[in-house]
Write a protein that holds these residues in place. Structure first.
Motif, PDB file in Angstrom:
ATOM      1  N   UNK A  75       0.774  -1.386  -0.123  1.00 39.44           N
ATOM      2  CA  UNK A  75      -0.002   0.037   0.035  1.00 39.44           C
ATOM      3  C   UNK A  75       0.897   1.403   0.031  1.00 39.44           C
ATOM      4  N   UNK A  76       2.121   1.271   0.673  1.00 38.50           N
ATOM      5  CA  UNK A  76       2.918   2.428   0.636  1.00 38.50           C
ATOM      6  C   UNK A  76       3.359   2.365  -0.514  1.00 38.50           C
ATOM      7  N   UNK A  77       3.896   1.450  -1.167  1.00 34.58           N
ATOM      8  CA  UNK A  77       4.472   1.514  -2.421  1.00 34.58           C
ATOM      9  C   UNK A  77       3.676   2.012  -3.526  1.00 34.58           C
ATOM     10  N   UNK A  78       2.424   1.715  -3.311  1.00 37.98           N
ATOM     11  CA  UNK A  78       1.315   2.043  -4.315  1.00 37.98           C
ATOM     12  C   UNK A  78       1.088   3.690  -4.146  1.00 37.98           C
ATOM     13  N   UNK A  79       0.928   4.105  -3.207  1.00 38.46           N
ATOM     14  CA  UNK A  79       0.883   5.525  -2.892  1.00 38.46           C
ATOM     15  C   UNK A  79       2.126   6.169  -3.359  1.00 38.46           C
ATOM     16  N   UNK A  80       3.138   5.737  -2.885  1.00 35.85           N
ATOM     17  CA  UNK A  80       4.387   6.425  -3.644  1.00 35.85           C
ATOM     18  C   UNK A  80       4.472   6.684  -5.073  1.00 35.85           C
ATOM     19  N   UNK A  81       4.011   5.330  -5.701  1.00 36.95           N
ATOM     20  CA  UNK A  81       4.090   5.328  -7.247  1.00 36.95           C
ATOM     21  C   UNK A  81       2.910   6.590  -7.572  1.00 36.95           C
ATOM     22  N   UNK A  82       1.997   6.472  -6.961  1.00 37.11           N
ATOM     23  CA  UNK A  82       0.743   7.592  -7.545  1.00 37.11           C
ATOM     24  C   UNK A  82       1.219   8.758  -7.430  1.00 37.11           C
ATOM     25  N   UNK A  83       2.275   9.282  -6.342  1.00 37.46           N
ATOM     26  CA  UNK A  83       2.472  10.506  -6.196  1.00 37.46           C
ATOM     27  C   UNK A  83       4.001  10.735  -6.872  1.00 37.46           C
ATOM     28  N   UNK A  84       4.430   9.714  -7.652  1.00 36.07           N
ATOM     29  CA  UNK A  84       5.763   9.859  -8.359  1.00 36.07           C
ATOM     30  C   UNK A  84       5.750  10.906  -9.501  1.00 36.07           C
ATOM     31  N   UNK A  85       6.482  11.805  -9.595  1.00 32.94           N
ATOM     32  CA  UNK A  85       6.403  12.712 -10.937  1.00 32.94           C
ATOM     33  C   UNK A  85       7.407  12.119 -11.954  1.00 32.94           C
ATOM     34  N   UNK A  86       7.078  11.818 -13.140  1.00 33.57           N
ATOM     35  CA  UNK A  86       7.890  11.472 -14.338  1.00 33.57           C
ATOM     36  C   UNK A  86       7.954  12.495 -15.339  1.00 33.57           C
ATOM     37  N   UNK A  87       8.873  12.111 -16.081  1.00 34.69           N
ATOM     38  CA  UNK A  87       9.361  13.206 -17.216  1.00 34.69           C
ATOM     39  C   UNK A  87       8.952  12.636 -18.720  1.00 34.69           C
ATOM     40  N   UNK A  88       9.213  11.585 -18.986  1.00 34.08           N
ATOM     41  CA  UNK A  88       9.144  11.031 -20.129  1.00 34.08           C
ATOM     42  C   UNK A  88       7.772  10.027 -20.275  1.00 34.08           C
ATOM     43  N   UNK A  89       7.632  10.164 -21.827  1.00 37.48           N
ATOM     44  CA  UNK A  89       6.516   9.329 -22.105  1.00 37.48           C
ATOM     45  C   UNK A  89       6.794   7.651 -21.384  1.00 37.48           C
ATOM     46  N   UNK A  90       8.070   7.318 -21.974  1.00 39.24           N
ATOM     47  CA  UNK A  90       8.432   5.862 -21.456  1.00 39.24           C
ATOM     48  C   UNK A  90       8.118   5.773 -19.946  1.00 39.24           C
ATOM     49  N   UNK A  91       8.768   6.511 -19.221  1.00 30.78           N
ATOM     50  CA  UNK A  91       8.586   6.610 -17.547  1.00 30.78           C
ATOM     51  C   UNK A  91       7.083   6.402 -17.219  1.00 30.78           C
ATOM     52  N   UNK A  92       6.352   7.380 -17.954  1.00 30.41           N
ATOM     53  CA  UNK A  92       5.082   7.336 -17.369  1.00 30.41           C
ATOM     54  C   UNK A  92       4.084   6.064 -17.908  1.00 30.41           C
ATOM     55  N   UNK A  93       4.562   5.300 -19.098  1.00 25.72           N
ATOM     56  CA  UNK A  93       3.975   4.170 -19.390  1.00 25.72           C
ATOM     57  C   UNK A  93       4.359   3.136 -18.314  1.00 25.72           C
ATOM     58  N   UNK A  94       5.591   3.134 -18.113  1.00 24.93           N
ATOM     59  CA  UNK A  94       6.054   2.142 -17.148  1.00 24.93           C
ATOM     60  C   UNK A  94       5.367   2.327 -15.682  1.00 24.93           C
ATOM     61  N   UNK A  95       5.325   3.643 -15.503  1.00 27.17           N
ATOM     62  CA  UNK A  95       4.729   3.880 -13.832  1.00 27.17           C
ATOM     63  C   UNK A  95       3.133   3.600 -14.130  1.00 27.17           C
ATOM     64  N   UNK A  96       2.439   3.586 -14.940  1.00 28.10           N
ATOM     65  CA  UNK A  96       0.955   3.260 -15.010  1.00 28.10           C
ATOM     66  C   UNK A  96       0.823   1.760 -15.139  1.00 28.10           C
ATOM     67  N   UNK A  97       1.725   1.035 -15.877  1.00 27.44           N
ATOM     68  CA  UNK A  97       1.730  -0.523 -15.625  1.00 27.44           C
ATOM     69  C   UNK A  97       2.195  -0.913 -14.352  1.00 27.44           C
ATOM     70  N   UNK A  98       3.143  -0.113 -13.624  1.00 30.21           N
ATOM     71  CA  UNK A  98       3.360  -0.556 -12.308  1.00 30.21           C
ATOM     72  C   UNK A  98       2.381  -0.399 -11.279  1.00 30.21           C
TER      73      UNK A  98
END
Length: 194
Positions: free
Chosen positions: A79-102
């Motif tokens: 749950x803590x990791x999920x919250x962290x991921x949802x608040x993570x700021x990313x710059x590139x399209x690739x990072x955003x895609x990986x983050x959404x999947x994660x």
């Protein structure tokens, strides 16, 4: 006045007597909890993490309690990791895609862990025990697979985002791996003291 002192003295003796026995019971319970945690965790995938995360649980009396506590730790970390991921700021399209999947993978992982905890709480000896234990192993293994899949999405990404995600997800995977070990240990003991 003498009678008052005598009664006060008796009252103090009574208080000391009860506090001694109460402290003794806490020590025995604390010892047996720590002993169960230590002996069960020594061969876990991550023994130091296992001992550190489970030693503070005072409700552990049986191997089943220990397995439940380990799943609670996994759920909390996920749950803590999920919250962290949802608040993570990313710059590139690739990072955003990986983050959404994660985020989706960790959500699935949390679902598998919660199902496992529910099943463990309703675990019983007898005909259904083996079936329930197989379910637990399957769901917790699926949770670990989700963690790995999340990390796979960041393999081609360099920098701080990858490092931060890896650190958080690895943390979840380690405690979940320990939970799987403790579930297997419970299974091998035949569910003793359920």
């Amino acid at each position: 006045m003498k009678m008052f002192r005598f009664l006060l003295f008796l009252l103090l003796l009574l208080i000391l007597h009860f506090s001694h026995f109460t402290n003794g019971k806490k020590t025995i319970t604390s010892y047996s909890t720590n002993h169960l945690v230590y002996t069960s965790c020594t061969k876990a995938s991550y023994p130091k993490i296992c001992i550190r995360t489970l030693s503070s649980y005072s409700t552990i009396k049986t191997p089943k309690d220990l397995a439940k506590a380990s799943l609670n730790v996994s759920i909390s970390r996920a749950n803590k990791a999920s919250k962290f991921l949802k608040n993570l700021k990313v710059k590139s399209k690739r990072e955003k895609g990986a983050l959404v999947d994660c985020i989706e993978q960790i959500g699935d992982s949390i679902h598998e862990l919660r199902k496992s905890l529910f099943e463990l709480k309703h675990l019983h000896k007898g005909i259904g025990f083996k079936f329930q234990m197989n379910n637990l192993e399957t769901w917790i293994s699926a949770s670990l697979t989700n963690d790995d899949t999340c990390l796979d999405g960041f393999k081609e990404i360099d920098g701080k985002v990858r490092y931060d995600v890896k650190r958080k997800i690895s943390n979840v995977a380690k405690v979940t791996s320990n939970a799987l070990y403790l579930i297997n240990l419970l299974y091998n003991r035949g569910g003793s003291r359920i």
